[in-house]
Each structure stands twice: as structure tokens, then as C-alpha cells.
Design an enzyme around this catalytic site. Structure first.
Site, PDB file in Angstrom:
ATOM      1  N   ASN A 123       0.890  -1.271  -0.030  1.00  0.00           N
ATOM      2  CA  ASN A 123       0.062  -0.066  -0.039  1.00  0.00           C
ATOM      3  C   ASN A 123       0.866   1.179  -0.044  1.00  0.00           C
ATOM      4  O   ASN A 123       1.653   1.400   0.915  1.00  0.00           O
ATOM      5  CB  ASN A 123      -0.908   0.038   1.345  1.00  0.00           C
ATOM      6  CG  ASN A 123      -1.850   1.254   1.345  1.00  0.00           C
ATOM      7  OD1 ASN A 123      -1.340   2.254   1.171  1.00  0.00           O
ATOM      8  ND2 ASN A 123      -3.241   0.881   1.674  1.00  0.00           N
TER       9      ASN A 123
ATOM     10  N   ASP B 242       0.013   4.456  -0.095  1.00  0.00           N
ATOM     11  CA  ASP B 242      -0.663   5.607   0.594  1.00  0.00           C
ATOM     12  C   ASP B 242       0.316   6.694   1.092  1.00  0.00           C
ATOM     13  O   ASP B 242      -0.060   7.944   0.714  1.00  0.00           O
ATOM     14  CB  ASP B 242      -1.829   5.412   1.283  1.00  0.00           C
ATOM     15  CG  ASP B 242      -3.059   4.401   0.725  1.00  0.00           C
ATOM     16  OD1 ASP B 242      -2.986   4.359  -0.255  1.00  0.00           O
ATOM     17  OD2 ASP B 242      -3.751   4.258   1.682  1.00  0.00           O
TER      18      ASP B 242
ATOM     19  N   HIS C  13      -5.625   3.657  -1.606  1.00  0.00           N
ATOM     20  CA  HIS C  13      -6.849   3.966  -0.900  1.00  0.00           C
ATOM     21  C   HIS C  13      -7.156   5.473  -1.333  1.00  0.00           C
ATOM     22  O   HIS C  13      -6.443   6.434  -0.977  1.00  0.00           O
ATOM     23  CB  HIS C  13      -6.915   3.885   0.536  1.00  0.00           C
ATOM     24  CG  HIS C  13      -8.018   3.987   1.063  1.00  0.00           C
ATOM     25  ND1 HIS C  13      -8.023   3.934   2.581  1.00  0.00           N
ATOM     26  CD2 HIS C  13      -9.383   4.454   0.734  1.00  0.00           C
ATOM     27  CE1 HIS C  13      -9.588   4.256   2.847  1.00  0.00           C
ATOM     28  NE2 HIS C  13     -10.157   4.690   1.820  1.00  0.00           N
TER      29      HIS C  13
ATOM     30  N   HIS D 152      -4.338  11.588   0.921  1.00  0.00           N
ATOM     31  CA  HIS D 152      -3.050  11.257   0.459  1.00  0.00           C
ATOM     32  C   HIS D 152      -3.076  10.941  -0.854  1.00  0.00           C
ATOM     33  O   HIS D 152      -2.898  11.848  -1.896  1.00  0.00           O
ATOM     34  CB  HIS D 152      -2.504   9.908   1.258  1.00  0.00           C
ATOM     35  CG  HIS D 152      -3.460   9.108   1.699  1.00  0.00           C
ATOM     36  ND1 HIS D 152      -4.170   8.407   0.704  1.00  0.00           N
ATOM     37  CD2 HIS D 152      -3.682   8.614   2.965  1.00  0.00           C
ATOM     38  CE1 HIS D 152      -5.130   7.360   1.686  1.00  0.00           C
ATOM     39  NE2 HIS D 152      -4.566   7.465   2.854  1.00  0.00           N
TER      40      HIS D 152
ATOM     41  N   GLU E 147      -8.563   0.476  -2.857  1.00  0.00           N
ATOM     42  CA  GLU E 147      -9.499   0.671  -1.681  1.00  0.00           C
ATOM     43  C   GLU E 147     -10.230   1.910  -1.635  1.00  0.00           C
ATOM     44  O   GLU E 147      -9.866   2.848  -2.174  1.00  0.00           O
ATOM     45  CB  GLU E 147      -8.547   0.747  -0.495  1.00  0.00           C
ATOM     46  CG  GLU E 147      -7.868  -0.523  -0.209  1.00  0.00           C
ATOM     47  CD  GLU E 147      -6.945  -0.419   0.924  1.00  0.00           C
ATOM     48  OE1 GLU E 147      -5.986  -1.304   1.268  1.00  0.00           O
ATOM     49  OE2 GLU E 147      -7.039   0.884   1.581  1.00  0.00           O
TER      50      GLU E 147
ATOM     51  N   THR F 235      -7.005   6.450  10.318  1.00  0.00           N
ATOM     52  CA  THR F 235      -6.851   5.424   9.391  1.00  0.00           C
ATOM     53  C   THR F 235      -8.103   4.528   9.664  1.00  0.00           C
ATOM     54  O   THR F 235      -9.095   4.787  10.179  1.00  0.00           O
ATOM     55  CB  THR F 235      -5.591   4.375   9.717  1.00  0.00           C
ATOM     56  OG1 THR F 235      -5.392   3.535   8.729  1.00  0.00           O
ATOM     57  CG2 THR F 235      -5.597   3.863  10.942  1.00  0.00           C
ATOM     58  N   THR F 236      -8.214   3.601   8.669  1.00  0.00           N
ATOM     59  CA  THR F 236      -9.392   2.792   8.557  1.00  0.00           C
ATOM     60  C   THR F 236      -9.644   2.025   9.944  1.00  0.00           C
ATOM     61  O   THR F 236      -8.873   0.927  10.065  1.00  0.00           O
ATOM     62  CB  THR F 236      -9.518   1.916   7.342  1.00  0.00           C
ATOM     63  OG1 THR F 236      -8.992   2.562   6.183  1.00  0.00           O
ATOM     64  CG2 THR F 236     -10.907   1.134   7.064  1.00  0.00           C
TER      65      THR F 236
ATOM     66  N   GLU G 295     -11.270  -9.421   3.341  1.00  0.00           N
ATOM     67  CA  GLU G 295      -9.807  -8.799   3.665  1.00  0.00           C
ATOM     68  C   GLU G 295     -10.185  -8.873   5.454  1.00  0.00           C
ATOM     69  O   GLU G 295     -11.030  -7.986   5.789  1.00  0.00           O
ATOM     70  CB  GLU G 295      -9.318  -7.665   3.181  1.00  0.00           C
ATOM     71  CG  GLU G 295      -8.109  -7.136   3.901  1.00  0.00           C
ATOM     72  CD  GLU G 295      -7.188  -6.415   2.952  1.00  0.00           C
ATOM     73  OE1 GLU G 295      -7.222  -6.233   1.619  1.00  0.00           O
ATOM     74  OE2 GLU G 295      -6.428  -5.465   3.722  1.00  0.00           O
TER      75      GLU G 295
ATOM     76  N   HIS H  69       1.695   1.244   5.783  1.00  0.00           N
ATOM     77  CA  HIS H  69       2.386   2.109   6.690  1.00  0.00           C
ATOM     78  C   HIS H  69       3.465   1.908   7.411  1.00  0.00           C
ATOM     79  O   HIS H  69       4.560   2.777   7.210  1.00  0.00           O
ATOM     80  CB  HIS H  69       1.461   2.749   8.015  1.00  0.00           C
ATOM     81  CG  HIS H  69       1.858   3.460   8.751  1.00  0.00           C
ATOM     82  ND1 HIS H  69       2.571   3.452  10.056  1.00  0.00           N
ATOM     83  CD2 HIS H  69       1.747   5.037   8.849  1.00  0.00           C
ATOM     84  CE1 HIS H  69       3.026   4.309  10.541  1.00  0.00           C
ATOM     85  NE2 HIS H  69       2.587   5.221   9.650  1.00  0.00           N
TER      86      HIS H  69
HETATM   87  N1  PXP Z   1      -5.780  -3.017   4.079  1.00  0.00           N
HETATM   88  C1  PXP Z   1      -6.822  -2.147   3.971  1.00  0.00           C
HETATM   89  C2  PXP Z   1      -8.218  -2.462   3.774  1.00  0.00           C
HETATM   90  C3  PXP Z   1      -6.554  -0.956   4.479  1.00  0.00           C
HETATM   91  O1  PXP Z   1      -7.513  -0.021   4.650  1.00  0.00           O
HETATM   92  C4  PXP Z   1      -5.259  -0.667   5.063  1.00  0.00           C
HETATM   93  C5  PXP Z   1      -4.895   0.895   5.405  1.00  0.00           C
HETATM   94  O2  PXP Z   1      -5.112   1.721   4.195  1.00  0.00           O
HETATM   95  C6  PXP Z   1      -4.304  -1.353   4.859  1.00  0.00           C
HETATM   96  C7  PXP Z   1      -4.588  -2.747   4.448  1.00  0.00           C
HETATM   97  C8  PXP Z   1      -2.812  -1.310   5.090  1.00  0.00           C
HETATM   98  O3  PXP Z   1      -2.667  -0.969   6.168  1.00  0.00           O
HETATM   99  P1  PXP Z   1      -1.436  -0.383   7.038  1.00  0.00           P
HETATM  100  O4  PXP Z   1      -1.083   0.708   6.261  1.00  0.00           O
HETATM  101  O5  PXP Z   1      -1.536  -0.135   8.202  1.00  0.00           O
HETATM  102  O6  PXP Z   1      -0.298  -1.553   6.911  1.00  0.00           O
END
Ligand code: PXP
Length: 255
Positions: free
Chosen positions: A10, A12, A46, A53, A76, A106-107, A157, A223
Site C-alpha cells: 500500500n 498511500d 486507498h 493522500h 481501496e 486510518t481505517t 480482507e 504504513h
Molecule cells: N488493508 C486495508 C483494507 C486498509 O484500509 C489498509 C490501510 O489503508 C491496509 C490494508 C494497510 O494498512 P497499513 O497501512 O496499516 O499497513
């Protein structure tokens, strides 16, 4: 239990750093390309409603570049008409529907597919008909898993945030309980014919038990990897995560 787990990176928070100064640097598309070279199987981004972002332009560029390279984009997005129109325009390989609150950092939790069944199901159907593989981001709750199956999703997921937080904060019993729930959820979802992914909050200390769950096919990690890239570079950070995932499956990095 030897099947390799796919790694979705990811990107972002490359955009978060870019947006801190405006302009174009650092470029999430460049990060995506480096991530793929370093061992990512796909790229996750996302597009949030507030565009904090990833931007629309990022999605345009990522879609084009990844399509050219025949690598999967996992978009996402919140369950809104605006996001649906964007996804139907780009038709990414995968769409992961997530809950979104503007005030959250965050989510924070999973989607309520039980309560939102009538609202979520038409999104799943339209996105699936457009050719995207639709995933629902949910907690490892038997009712949410069952509802995701009824909503027609191909994938769930499972939200690993509570497990990862418990590990980091030394709450050992809670961590064990959260991990047990993830294992049971993965078994249930797999038995229903759902493909099982997991993500949120994963780092080097939490990846091994999650990647060892045999039903899990893909982890999405952002992250921590972007943070670690500050210290060691994106390629080495991803390569180490990849190795840990392979070792968790008994592959010893040989895959
Ligand atoms: N999966 C989903 C559905 C998410 O919303 C996120 C964060 O955007 C992630 C994975 C990745 O999470 P992290 O950035 O904490 O690794």
C-alpha cells in the site's frame, strides 16, 4: 501449507509525504514500480473521500502504468456513488470496499456488512460485473463473514489492526484471542468459498503468525513498509517482509 502468500504494498503514505509539501515528490507511481521490483505482487491504494493522500491523478497514473505492466491494482474505497463511478471508469483488478470516516486517522474498523447488506450488495454486483474482484474489509466476525458471502463478494480482507495493536502494546492474552479469531475467520471464509486476505497495522513483529494462517492468500501492508523505507530503503524493507512471509509458510525465502 506451502502456498506462497501474495504481498500487496500500500503506497498511500508516499502520497502523504508528497502532500506535506504539495508538488509531485515523492511520486507514488515510482514507489509502486520500485515495490514491484522488490517483490510486491501488487499495489494497493486507498482513494479517500477527502483525498488526504492518494489523488485522482495518482489513480489515473497507477491504473495506466500497472495495466501496461500487467500487474494488479487493488483500489481501496468507501461505499459511495462517487467512488463507484471512479472504480467503474478504471476497472482495477481488485476493489476492496472499506468503511470510511472523515475524522479517523486510518481505517479503524471493518465494514458492517450485516447492517449494510442492502446498500453494499449492489456495489459488489456492479463492480464484479465490471470485471473487478471485490473484497470486503471486515473484522473476523462470523456474522460479517457470512454476510460478505451473501453479498456476493469474491474475497474478504480480515482486519488485523486489533491483533497488531495488542502485540505492540504487550497485551499478550488479547493478542492471542485476536489471532485465534483471525484463524477461525480464515477457516470459515475459506469454507464458504471466499478468498481470504488480511491487512492493517502489520509489521515485522506481527507478520509471521498472520502469514502462517494457511487460508490466507494475500497480505496488504503499507504504513510500516513506507516508514521502514526511511531507514533502509523501500526495496530492502519489502524484501525483508517478503522473506518473513515466505518463512512463515516454510518456504525459507526460496519461492
Ligand atoms: N488493508 C486495508 C483494507 C486498509 O484500509 C489498509 C490501510 O489503508 C491496509 C490494508 C494497510 O494498512 P497499513 O497501512 O496499516 O499497513
Amino acid at each position: 501449507m506451502s502456498e506462497r502468500v501474495r504481498l500487496g504494498v500500500n503506497i498511500d503514505h508516499v502520497a502523504t509525504v508528497r502532500n506535506a509539501r504539495g508538488g509531485l515528490y515523492p511520486d507514488p507511481v515510482r514507489a509502486a514500480q520500485d515495490a514491484l521490483i522488490a517483490g510486491a505482487d501488487g499495489i494497493t491504494a486507498h482513494l479517500r473521500e477527502d483525498r488526504r493522500h492518494i489523488s485522482d491523478r495518482d489513480i489515473d497514473q497507477l491504473s495506466a502504468v500497472l495495466r501496461d505492466q500487467e500487474r494488479p491494482l487493488n483500489l481501496e474505497m468507501a461505499v459511495t456513488q462517487e467512488m463507484l463511478a471512479i472504480a467503474l471508469h478504471h476497472r482495477p483488478h481488485a476493489v476492496c470496499l472499506v468503511p470510511e470516516k472523515r475524522e479517523e486517522r486510518t481505517t479503524e474498523g471493518g465494514l458492517d456488512v450485516v447492517g449494510g447488506h442492502n446498500w453494499i450488495t449492489p456495489f459488489v454486483r456492479q463492480l464484479t460485473e465490471a470485471g473487478s474482484r471485490v473484497s470486503l474489509f471486515i473484522g473476523a466476525d462470523p456474522k460479517q463473514i457470512e454476510a460478505s458471502h451473501r453479498a456476493g463478494a469474491a474475497v474478504v480482507e480480515l482486519h488485523t489492526g486489533a491483533y497488531c495493536d495488542a502485540v505492540r502494546e504487550g497485551r499478550t492474552e488479547e493478542a492471542e484471542a485476536e489471532l485465534a479469531a483471525l484463524r477461525a475467520g480464515a477457516v470459515q471464509a475459506h469454507a464458504l468459498g471466499l478468498e481470504v486476505h488480511a491487512g492493517h497495522g502489520i509489521d515485522y513483529d506481527t507478520v509471521t503468525p498472520v502469514a502462517a494462517i494457511p487460508e490466507i492468500m494475500e497480505l496488504n501492508i503499507g504504513h510500516f513498509l513506507i516508514g521502514e523505507a526511511i531507514f533502509v530503503g523501500l526495496g530492502p524493507a519489502i524484501a525483508r517482509m517478503r522473506d518473513l512471509m515466505d518463512q512463515a509458510r516454510g518456504l525459507d525465502g526460496a519461492a
